[in-house]
Scaffold this motif. Structure first.
Motif, PDB file in Angstrom:
ATOM      1  N   ALA A 161     -15.101  40.813 -16.377  1.00 62.43           N
ATOM      2  CA  ALA A 161     -15.251  42.198 -16.833  1.00 62.43           C
ATOM      3  C   ALA A 161     -16.207  42.261 -18.026  1.00 62.43           C
ATOM      4  N   GLU A 162     -16.038  41.317 -18.940  1.00 59.37           N
ATOM      5  CA  GLU A 162     -16.909  41.299 -20.123  1.00 59.37           C
ATOM      6  C   GLU A 162     -18.359  41.046 -19.719  1.00 59.37           C
TER       7      GLU A 162
ATOM      8  N   TRP B 138     -19.757  41.840 -16.956  1.00 63.53           N
ATOM      9  CA  TRP B 138     -20.278  43.094 -16.361  1.00 63.53           C
ATOM     10  C   TRP B 138     -20.745  44.028 -17.474  1.00 63.53           C
ATOM     11  N   HIS B 139     -19.932  44.155 -18.517  1.00 64.00           N
ATOM     12  CA  HIS B 139     -20.284  45.059 -19.618  1.00 64.00           C
ATOM     13  C   HIS B 139     -21.486  44.550 -20.404  1.00 64.00           C
TER      14      HIS B 139
ATOM     15  N   GLN C  12      -6.101  50.568 -14.110  1.00 60.86           N
ATOM     16  CA  GLN C  12      -7.122  50.431 -13.058  1.00 60.86           C
ATOM     17  C   GLN C  12      -7.743  51.783 -12.704  1.00 60.86           C
TER      18      GLN C  12
ATOM     19  N   GLN D 195     -16.101  53.750 -12.583  1.00 63.87           N
ATOM     20  CA  GLN D 195     -16.830  52.802 -11.727  1.00 63.87           C
ATOM     21  C   GLN D 195     -17.248  51.536 -12.487  1.00 63.87           C
ATOM     22  N   ARG D 196     -16.277  50.918 -13.085  1.00 67.93           N
ATOM     23  CA  ARG D 196     -16.502  49.673 -13.824  1.00 67.93           C
ATOM     24  C   ARG D 196     -15.226  48.841 -13.796  1.00 67.93           C
ATOM     25  N   PRO D 197     -15.313  47.554 -14.071  1.00 66.65           N
ATOM     26  CA  PRO D 197     -14.082  46.757 -14.084  1.00 66.65           C
ATOM     27  C   PRO D 197     -13.218  47.113 -15.302  1.00 66.65           C
ATOM     28  N   PRO D 198     -11.902  46.968 -15.186  1.00 64.93           N
ATOM     29  CA  PRO D 198     -11.052  47.300 -16.343  1.00 64.93           C
ATOM     30  C   PRO D 198     -11.250  46.315 -17.488  1.00 64.93           C
ATOM     31  N   ARG D 199     -11.074  46.833 -18.699  1.00 59.61           N
ATOM     32  CA  ARG D 199     -11.251  45.980 -19.885  1.00 59.61           C
ATOM     33  C   ARG D 199      -9.896  45.535 -20.423  1.00 59.61           C
TER      34      ARG D 199
END
Lengths: 494, 105
Positions: free
Chosen positions: A38-39, A41-42, B59, B66-70
């Motif tokens: 996830a990180e 991706w960001h 989620q 539209q992004r993965p959860p942080r």
């Protein structure tokens, strides 16, 4: 379109995370992977927002991914109860010593794996060809075989003041049956059994175990034949080859570059002195006794001998000892020259100015000097291996060129290494031996003569501050250490 | 962990950043200028010492954007107390990362 470095860096990122995840304890792995992906991706989104698409961006993202390794290790260490992770190695004396030890290991492994270097070292330690003289007829200028086997047998049986051992060999071209079906024309040397021991050449794979069949005499293969016809088989010793229908047990392999005598030889067949064929001519080698070494002051010496019926023979003794200094002496000379040249290339002062008011304890001083000594010792060991490897790689063994190459490379490596050791020591905190960091430019160059101008570096452990003047002046010519007192403690977590 | 325990400057900066509203790893990296190899291990240690705690974003929120959860971090009570003592120990901390500079989560 993406450049190759860009694509290569991008291809590295996810595998780096996957590799790092293997270090994470299994129970935490899925959560850890989820967070890092996830990180990532960001991070990528943030880089894309800046609009930069270059390999520097991919490099930054790759650096980010490489940070997963310390994180994974941290979790692994936390999972081991009671385990204290080592302190970060950056700039620490341990890292410095470990790097030097790794370099020593590299050069040692190179010298072990490189056949030429290994042979040279073995020959040097065995003092090969030391005190050995090739005897030939003085009237014959070529390298032809001139001594009859009868003369040799007479000398070997008699007593000599100047020689304490004789060996003989003669060359013949013979078909040799190497394997069950394979036959090959080889240059054979029929030699007395003491040939290699007299020369001081150690045989590869030589074993002390005698042949079970007493009728079998020993044979020694050249390195070329062993590699070409026996596929460098390490279990060659004990196998049998046939010459003229007669079997010979292979007793060893002559190291490459170890044969420095007339005529190229493929196989040596070793026989006792009594078995040397009468009437043949060959080469005689003699080993000088202590009295002979005194007399043999030149590379060549005329020898007067008496043949059958008291006939006089004019012989020439040619020393095979090339009188090149042994590698250890060359190395020590290189080290000595480097120590003499060191003050010209680096300041050997350890800059204890400023520490005088704050005396270091004896254990701290000993540790500091011990660290410098360890670095210097490891540098010298690196120079020993590296210079020998270089000399053997680029020059013929024991030739004058190899000696010059050995000496010059040893001198240069020692000088560069010792200069580095001194410079590195001057940049290390005298208390904890860590390298001082965070350089800060202080003052203005225009104020050099009115005030302080230069660079300040601080010890990450909070022990000392190092002042280096931008321009040495009469009142501030060398760097100075300032020992930090308790008032600085709030900046450092101890 | 005792609230008067001495934290390193790096750990104190991370606590201050979380307190200032930078609540996930990459934002802390951006705020403090520290590399990932320093920030994430330091956060693991702070979490182990119960100075911070973590929770996953829902989620549905991540899907909506539209992004993965942080994974978000926040200070615990012990973390707040330790940060207070760290601010006294490192007076420049609040000037480096002002607490008022709230960042929307």
């Amino acid at each position: 379109m993406k450049s190759f470095p860009q694509s290569a860096l991008k291809a590295l990122q996810k595998p780096a995370l996957d590799c790092a995840s293997l270090l994470v304890p299994t129970s935490l792995r899925s959560d850890w992977c989820r967070e890092w992906r996830a990180e990532l991706w960001h991070v990528r989104q943030a880089c894309n927002l800046t609009g930069e698409v270059s390999w520097q961006v991919e490099r930054s993202i790759t650096y980010f991914c490489l940070g997963a390794f310390p994180d994974a290790l941290c979790l692994r260490w936390h999972s081991w109860k009671g385990f204290t992770p080592p302190e970060p190695l950056r700039g620490s004396p341990v890292k410095c010593i470990l790097s030097l030890v790794a370099t020593v290991a590299c050069f040692y492994v190179i010298s072990i794996l490189t056949p030429g270097v290994r042979t040279a070292r073995r020959l040097a330690w065995n003092h090969a060809y030391a005190g050995v003289v090739l005897i030939r007829n003085a009237e014959v200028t070529s390298h032809a075989a001139t001594i009859s086997s009868r003369q040799f047998q007479g000398w070997a049986a008699g007593k000599s003041k100047y020689f304490d051992g004789f060996a003989f060999y003669r060359i013949a071209q013979r078909p040799v049956q190497l394997w069950s079906s394979q036959r090959k024309n080889c240059k054979i040397a029929y030699a007395t059994s003491n040939l290699f021991s007299l020369l001081g050449v150690p045989l590869r794979f030589a074993s002390q175990t005698a042949s079970s069949d007493e009728n079998l005499r020993d044979a020694v293969l050249s390195d070329r034949v062993w590699r070409k016809d026996f596929d460098a088989d390490p279990n060659i010793v004990g196998k049998v080859l046939h010459v003229h229908g007669r079997g010979f047990r292979i007793a060893g392999v002559a190291p490459r570059g170890s044969w420095r005598l007339p005529e190229r030889v493929d196989v040596w067949l070793l026989e006792p002195d009594s078995a040397v064929r009468t009437g043949s001519t060959g080469y005689v080698l003699a080993h000088l006794s202590s009295a002979g070494e005194v007399e043999m002051w030149a590379p060549r010496v005329f020898i007067k001998a008496y043949g059958p019926h008291d006939s006089e023979l004019d012989l020439l003794g040619v020393s095979l000892d090339q009188k090149v200094p042994p590698p250890l002496s060359v190395f020590l000379l290189g080290v000595l020259l480097a120590f003499f040249a060191l003050p010209a290339t680096a300041s050997v002062s350890m800059s204890e100015y400023g520490l005088i008011s704050h005396k270091l304890t004896w254990p701290t001083r000993l540790r500091r000097w011990g660290f410098l000594g360890a670095k210097a010792a490891l540098v010298l060991i690196i120079a020993y291996f590296a210079s020998f490897d270089l000399a053997c790689a680029y020059a013929t063994l024991f030739s004058p060129l190899s000696v010059y190459l050995h000496l010059s490379s040893c001198f240069l490596i020692c000088l560069a290494g010792l200069s580095w050791a001194c410079r590195d020591q001057r940049q290390r905190c005298p208390v904890c031996l860590r390298r001082v960091t965070h350089p800060a430019q202080v003052g203005l160059a225009s104020q050099t003569f009115l005030g302080w101008s230069g660079t300040e570096l601080i010890c990450a452990g909070g022990h000392t501050l190092l002042h280096i003047p931008a321009l040495p002046t009469s009142w501030f010519s060398v760097q100075r250490w300032l020992v930090l007192d308790g008032s600085w403690d709030f900046l450092f977590a101890r | 962990m005792a609230c008067d325990a001495k934290l390193s400057h790096t750990a104190a900066m991370i606590l201050q950043a979380i307190d200032a509203g930078f609540v996930y790893g990459f934002s802390i990296m951006e705020m403090t200028g520290l590399p990932s190899g320093t920030v994430y291990p330091a956060m693991r240690r702070l979490e182990r010492d119960e100075l911070i705690s973590s929770r996953w974003e829902r989620q549905s929120i991540a899907d909506a954007e539209q992004r993965p959860p942080r994974k978000y971090y926040k200070l615990t009570a012990a973390g707040n107390a330790t940060l207070e003592s760290s601010r006294r120990r490192y007076p420049l901390l609040e000037r480096l990362i002002p607490s008022g500079e709230e960042k929307p989560v």
